[in-house]
Design an enzyme around this catalytic site. Structure first.
Site, PDB file in Angstrom:
ATOM      1  N   CYS A   1       0.843  -1.195   0.000  1.00  0.00           N
ATOM      2  CA  CYS A   1       0.000   0.000   0.000  1.00  0.00           C
ATOM      3  C   CYS A   1       0.882   1.250   0.000  1.00  0.00           C
ATOM      4  CB  CYS A   1      -0.914   0.012   1.227  1.00  0.00           C
ATOM      5  SG  CYS A   1      -2.300  -1.154   1.116  1.00  0.00           S
TER       6      CYS A   1
ATOM      7  N   HIS B   1      -5.879  -1.426  -2.039  1.00  0.00           N
ATOM      8  CA  HIS B   1      -5.608  -2.717  -1.394  1.00  0.00           C
ATOM      9  C   HIS B   1      -6.737  -3.706  -1.604  1.00  0.00           C
ATOM     10  CE1 HIS B   1      -3.890  -5.396   1.715  1.00  0.00           C
ATOM     11  NE2 HIS B   1      -5.151  -5.596   2.076  1.00  0.00           N
TER      12      HIS B   1
ATOM     13  N   ASN C   1      -0.233 -14.479  -9.016  1.00  0.00           N
ATOM     14  CA  ASN C   1      -0.957 -15.465  -8.213  1.00  0.00           C
ATOM     15  C   ASN C   1      -2.096 -14.741  -7.503  1.00  0.00           C
ATOM     16  OD1 ASN C   1       1.031 -17.314  -8.890  1.00  0.00           O
ATOM     17  ND2 ASN C   1       2.152 -17.036  -6.983  1.00  0.00           N
TER      18      ASN C   1
ATOM     19  N   HIS D   1      -1.157  -7.773  -6.953  1.00  0.00           N
ATOM     20  CA  HIS D   1       0.200  -7.609  -7.467  1.00  0.00           C
ATOM     21  C   HIS D   1       0.619  -8.855  -8.245  1.00  0.00           C
ATOM     22  CE1 HIS D   1       1.029 -10.160  -3.980  1.00  0.00           C
ATOM     23  NE2 HIS D   1       2.227 -10.394  -4.469  1.00  0.00           N
TER      24      HIS D   1
END
EC number: 2.7.7.12
Length: 357
Positions: free
Chosen positions: A73, A133, A173, A186
């Site tokens: 973040c 997030h 992933n 990410h």
């Protein structure tokens, strides 16, 4: 797109990819950090002709922190993260706990005459898709997907220039079922000092096909899938998304450009623009299958840096271990022990379910 390169407190590189050209990135990293760890060991397995990375420092990596302690973040006055800025579009930085790096320690001797050991030369990077997030890749607008793709192209080209790098692998992933250790949306990039086993196998098959027919194996398979049609999930002018006829995973889709290209940097502007809408459509279908977020791995298959580039055909392999709303596919003895996959869902049925989702 504006590209800004800076350094973190321990010397690792961080790159902002901003969608506005007037953004100024001058926020320093105010943390006190220890030096990054040295490169891992690579140990050669003579029985499989493969390399295994031994990276013991990764045991200390961050594991599922609460949202208010997320290292991906943006930084705040009361909490500093890996990204010094208070907001960002796309950010790429060197992994703090890398399996491969350019920081080479003394080379140890081999453990047996058959097991060579060498430093884990290469690089591992983290790609943050958004500063939100609680978002997921599927929530991104198409223009942000284009920014991510441009960042992957930038990093693929840059990492290919590093000493000893033979292949660049970009992937994401998603989901704790897959094994993610950070919830923030990410991906990662690995720059390997060797051509990976899966790629070597694919290139060997492509070479045999080229010698026999003169054609590009993946391009010919893609053409056959498009002609058959029953496993095609979605397509547009430049890309097709289809379930492979011999899919290993319950739900597996390849997204491939119609034009054979070796890697992401080789895509045209039109091909990059066309990728996002199709990929987001497929991701929404994945989530719609069981009306829940689908755990997945999205793996970009790119050509090696120096060899057999003409045999490769860029494609994204998207697959999930979820085989039903309340069931996951675990690798059984034949799959883990022998590499022989047994599929729980017929590829044609998987494609039908995805089209209907």
């Amino acid at each position: 797109m504006r590209r800004t390169v800076t350094k973190l407190a321990d010397g690792r590189e961080l790159i902002y990819f901003d969608e506005r050209d007037d953004v100024v990135r001058d926020e320093p990293d105010r943390r006190e950090l220890p030096p990054p760890p040295p490169a891992s060991q690579l140990r050669y397995d003579p029985l499989l002709d493969e390399w295994v990375a031994v990276a013991v420092h990764r045991q200390a990596r961050t594991f599922l922190p609460p949202a208010d302690q997320c290292p991906l973040c943006p930084s705040r006055d009361d909490r500093r993260s890996e990204i010094p800025a208070s907001g960002y579009d796309v950010v790429v930085f060197e992994n703090r706990f890398p399996a491969l790096s350019q920081r080479i320690a003394d080379e140890p001797p081999g453990v047996t005459p058959f097991t060579e050991i060498r430093p884990g030369l290469g690089r591992c990077e983290v790609v943050c898709f958004t500063d939100d997030h609680h978002a997921a890749f599927v929530d991104l607008p198409p223009d942000r997907v284009r920014t991510v793709l441009d960042a992957l192209a930038d990093r693929t080209a840059a990492l290919a220039e590093l000493p000893g790098v033979e292949q660049v692998f970009c992937f994401e992933n998603r989901g704790v079922e897959i094994g993610v250790t950070l919830h923030h949306p990410h991906g990662q990039i690995y720059a390997f000092p060797f051509v990976t086993p899966r790629t070597r196998t694919m290139l060997a098959a492509a070479r045999r096909h080229a010698e026999r027919t003169g054609g590009n194996l993946y391009a010919d398979v893609l053409a056959a899938e498009r002609a058959a049609g029953d496993r095609v999930v979605a397509e547009n002018e430049h890309w097709t998304a289809y379930v492979p006829a011999a899919a290993r995973w319950p739900f597996e889709v390849h997204l491939a450009p119609h034009r054979p290209v070796p890697d992401i940097p080789a895509l045209t502007d039109a091909e990059r623009d066309a990728f996002g809408p199709l990929y987001l459509d497929v991701l929404r279908r994945f989530d719609g299958l069981f009306d829940m977020p689908m755990p997945y791995i999205a793996a970009w298959h790119q050509a090696p840096v120096r060899v057999d580039r003409e045999l490769a055909h860029l494609h994204l392999q998207l697959f999930s271990i979820r085989r039903a709303a309340d069931k996951l596919k675990y690798l059984a003895g034949t799959e883990s022990g022998m590499g022989v996959f047994i599929s729980d869902v017929a590829p044609e049925r998987a494609a039908q379910l995805l089209r209907e989702a």
